[in-house]
Design an enzyme around this catalytic site. Structure first.
Site, PDB file in Angstrom:
ATOM      1  N   GLU A  97      30.842  41.714  46.918  1.00 27.82           N
ATOM      2  CA  GLU A  97      29.599  41.566  47.673  1.00 27.82           C
ATOM      3  C   GLU A  97      29.826  41.153  49.124  1.00 27.82           C
ATOM      4  OE1 GLU A  97      27.387  38.872  45.244  1.00 27.82           O
ATOM      5  OE2 GLU A  97      26.610  40.457  43.951  1.00 27.82           O
TER       6      GLU A  97
ATOM      7  N   GLU B 294      44.813  38.144  29.188  1.00 28.07           N
ATOM      8  CA  GLU B 294      44.855  36.829  29.831  1.00 28.07           C
ATOM      9  C   GLU B 294      46.088  36.022  29.438  1.00 28.07           C
ATOM     10  OE1 GLU B 294      42.591  33.446  27.458  1.00 28.07           O
ATOM     11  OE2 GLU B 294      41.180  34.967  28.181  1.00 28.07           O
TER      12      GLU B 294
END
Length: 270
Positions: A81, A112
């Site tokens: 953004e 992960e």
């Protein structure tokens, strides 16, 4: 090393399946109200981290977010953004997620748990000591993040973190740790809830404050925003009108001619 994994502690609520819709919604909302207060307690840590981020960015460095699952996705969202909001290059703020782009939409099993992939992902971006790396992990234990921060510290690359457990391994590894202790989740262990909300709030603060310090906001306006749709073009026209006290047609002409609110205002004044 032992620490209290509050994010895994049992919920304050039970028999959730027996609650009415109203009771579930009200209970979630009650818990969510506590999150901004937890963020407030971490403000001194947030300020220290942001001050360092700004220094690195002003010196020509970049900001990296890295995480897994919800934490990784939130970092990717915040990074993505920044270009449309503040008109900065896409490579200035980079979001990395364990498992790569596929993991943004669909969980990648065991991604992960890698102790090497995090550092490898950073190397793919030619990471240097001019940059700043923030590890995001509600639990504060994610190997993908933890070992990447260790590798950074060994190479004098400044590091920070956003976690929701105090004195967790990732907090202890990071130079600039942020710990937002939101307590047990409404659904036990579901850290996409309060912990995710807390991480999003902190990420908003980090990126927005950094961009303001870089001069990407004038007054309270996004004068460098990318004009990527009609809504933003219309907003840009209104911003130019208000700043220069001119009519809509002239403002639209200036925006089309110069391509940004800042350039339009600056060249009109000149």
């Amino acid at each position: 090393m032992s620490f209290t994994k509050v994010t895994e502690q049992d919920s304050e609520y039970t028999n959730l399946e027996k609650m009415s819709i109203s009771e579930v919604l009200t209970s979630i909302n009650t818990e969510d109200k506590t999150v901004p207060l937890a963020v407030e307690k971490a403000m001194p840590q947030i300020e220290k981290l942001v001050s360092k981020v700004v220094d690195q960015l002003k010196a020509g460095g970049r900001l990296f977010y890295m995480g897994a699952g919800t934490s990784g996705r939130l970092g990717v969202v915040d990074a993505s953004e920044c270009p449309p909001t503040f008109g900065v290059p896409h490579e200035l703020v980079v979001g990395l997620i364990a498992g790569g782009e596929a993991a943004i939409r669909k969980a990648v099993e065991f991604a992960e748990d890698s102790t090497t992939q995090g550092w490898s992902d950073l190397q793919n971006h030619d990471i240097t000591s001019k940059d700043f790396v923030i590890g995001i992990a509600a639990s504060g234990t994610t190997p993908y993040v933890l070992h990447a921060l260790k590798a950074c510290n060994e190479r004098n690359i400044p590091t920070g973190s956003i976690t929701c457990n105090a004195k967790c391994p990732i907090s202890l590894e990071a130079e600039y740790p942020i710990e937002v202790i939101v307590g047990p989740e409404f659904v036990t262990g579901s850290s996409r809830m309060k912990a995710g909300t807390a991480q999003k709030l902190v990420l908003n603060m980090i990126s927005t404050t950094s961009m303001i310090q870089l001069g990407k906001v004038k007054g309270n306006k996004m004068v460098d925003m990318q004009l990527s749709n009609d809504k933003l073009v219309d907003r840009g026209v209104r911003m130019i009108q208000a700043e220069l006290d001119i009519d809509t047609n002239e403002a639209a002409h200036l925006l089309k001619k110069y391509g940004s609110v800042r350039a339009a205002v600056t060249n009109y004044i000149k």
